[in-house]
Design a protein around this motif. Structure first.
Motif, short mmCIF file in Angstrom:
data_model
loop_
_atom_site.label_atom_id
_atom_site.label_comp_id
_atom_site.label_asym_id
_atom_site.label_seq_id
_atom_site.Cartn_x
_atom_site.Cartn_y
_atom_site.Cartn_z
N GLN A 100 0.81 -1.21 0.00
CA GLN A 100 0.00 0.00 0.00
C GLN A 100 0.85 1.27 0.00
N SER A 101 2.12 1.11 0.33
CA SER A 101 3.02 2.26 0.38
C SER A 101 4.44 1.78 0.13
N GLU A 102 5.27 2.66 -0.41
CA GLU A 102 6.68 2.33 -0.57
C GLU A 102 7.39 2.32 0.78
N TRP A 103 6.81 2.97 1.77
CA TRP A 103 7.37 2.97 3.12
C TRP A 103 6.83 1.76 3.87
N THR A 104 7.71 0.98 4.47
CA THR A 104 7.31 -0.33 4.99
C THR A 104 7.28 -0.41 6.51
N TYR A 105 7.53 0.66 7.24
CA TYR A 105 7.56 0.56 8.70
C TYR A 105 6.18 0.81 9.29
N ASN A 106 5.59 -0.22 9.86
CA ASN A 106 4.39 -0.10 10.70
C ASN A 106 3.21 0.54 9.97
N VAL A 164 15.81 8.53 16.66
CA VAL A 164 15.34 7.74 15.53
C VAL A 164 15.03 6.32 16.01
N LYS A 165 13.83 5.81 15.65
CA LYS A 165 13.48 4.43 16.00
C LYS A 165 13.45 3.51 14.78
N ALA A 166 13.36 4.11 13.58
CA ALA A 166 13.37 3.30 12.35
C ALA A 166 13.84 4.17 11.19
N GLU A 176 15.58 -4.07 1.43
CA GLU A 176 14.34 -3.60 0.81
C GLU A 176 13.37 -2.97 1.81
N TYR A 177 13.60 -3.18 3.09
CA TYR A 177 12.60 -2.76 4.07
C TYR A 177 13.21 -1.82 5.09
N ALA A 178 12.34 -1.27 5.94
CA ALA A 178 12.80 -0.36 6.98
C ALA A 178 13.58 -1.13 8.04
N THR A 179 14.56 -0.46 8.63
CA THR A 179 15.31 -1.02 9.75
C THR A 179 14.79 -0.39 11.03
N GLN A 180 14.32 -1.22 11.95
CA GLN A 180 13.84 -0.73 13.23
C GLN A 180 14.87 -1.04 14.30
#
Length: 310
Positions: free
Chosen positions: A26-32, A70-72, A121-125
């Motif tokens: 649904q979004s290019e941003w993948t965190y939460n 920063v958390k992610a 490919e994804y966000a780092t938390q």
């Protein structure tokens, strides 16, 4: 046999096609499922069709009026075909342009934020209770490596940052330390060598909690492992990347952080394949030396950690 085949086919037709249940992101941003609190727009860069491109050193001020944690973080390349890798650091804005970034150097003037490499490919938390502190009057400094591929293109990479709320700010700074054997004088792989060994080590002088590890080599990288030698001389394996692949360089997060008492030595060991049997080898007929470009070589193990909680 024919009747059975028809029966199975009929059952499949009567069911639900699993491919129809796959929902595109649904979004290019993948965190939460959220948009970043702040998006850093990396300055556009026109990558020529051919030629060697020097590393780009980019400094982007962060005009925050208060300290952030920063958390992610997530990187979205403008064009994956040319973005070889990117390293980002939080620095004091007044000293942001000092010196030249050496990714194997642990410069106390900067704090490693995160990096992009093939496979990320994804966000780092950051782990719960940890984060990366961004003081007021900070900037993000990036070391960006582009490679040409026969067609001119423009890269517009973005970096998304998610912050802790004020009442959730963590107590532990998430840090990264690079253990390496880089440099032309230290890294020399003979032509044709199939299992050239390399090693490097570092002693942590304080108690720490180890959270993760990332291996970094170039096209001749074959394997990399890490272990810890405790002050009592007992040994524990941390990780074994037995089939290193330049196109897949994730950060491996440890399920349960490892407590390393002061005086613990971490050891990174690896193998390079500079032979004709390595299909990714740029030229097996010549020695490979250390350097920043892909046809040269690097040997770095990145350790992610925090101080030991009190």
């Amino acid at each position: 046999m024919a009747a059975m085949a028809m029966s199975v086919s009929g059952a499949a037709l009567a069911g639900v096609d699993p491919l129809t249940e796959i929902q595109p992101p649904q979004s290019e941003w993948t965190y939460n499922g959220t948009q970043p609190d702040h998006i850093v727009e990396v300055p556009s860069f026109t990558v020529p069709a051919t030629g060697v491109i020097d590393y780009i050193d980019s400094v982007i001020p962060l005009e925050f009026e208060e300290e952030k944690w920063v958390k992610a973080v997530q990187f979205i390349p403008g064009d994956k075909r040319v973005l070889h890798h990117l390293l980002s650091y939080v620095v004091a804005e007044e000293a942001a342009a000092d010196g030249v970034i050496d990714e194997a150097d642990n410069d106390p003037r900067r704090e490693f934020l995160e990096g992009y490499a093939p496979g990320k490919e994804y966000a780092t938390q950051f782990p719960e209770g940890t984060g990366l502190r961004v003081p007021v009057d900070s900037a993000i400094r990036m070391s960006i490596h582009y490679t040409s591929f026969g067609q001119e293109t423009v890269d517009n990479t973005k970096v998304g940052l998610w912050f802790y709320e004020e009442d959730e700010e963590p107590s532990l700074d998430f840090r990264t330390y690079s253990v390496s054997a880089n440099g032309k004088d230290r890294l020399h792989i003979p032509a044709g060598a199939m299992n050239h060994e390399m090693a490097a080590s570092h002693v942590f002088e304080d108690d720490i909690l180890l959270y993760g590890f990332r291996a970094h080599m170039h096209y001749r990288g074959k394997s990399m492992s890490a272990r810890v030698i405790y002050p009592d001389n007992s040994v524990e394996d941390i990780i074994n990347v037995a089939n290193y692949n330049f196109a897949w360089q994730p950060t491996y997060r440890i399920d349960e952080p490892i407590a390393l008492p002061a005086g613990s030595r971490v050891v990174v060991e690896g193998l390079f394949d500079n032979s004709e049997y390595n299909l990714g080898n740029p030229d097996p007929t010549v020695p490979a030396i250390g350097g920043p470009q892909s046809w040269e070589e690097m040997f770095i193990g990145y350790f992610s950690y925090t101080d030991m909680p009190e």
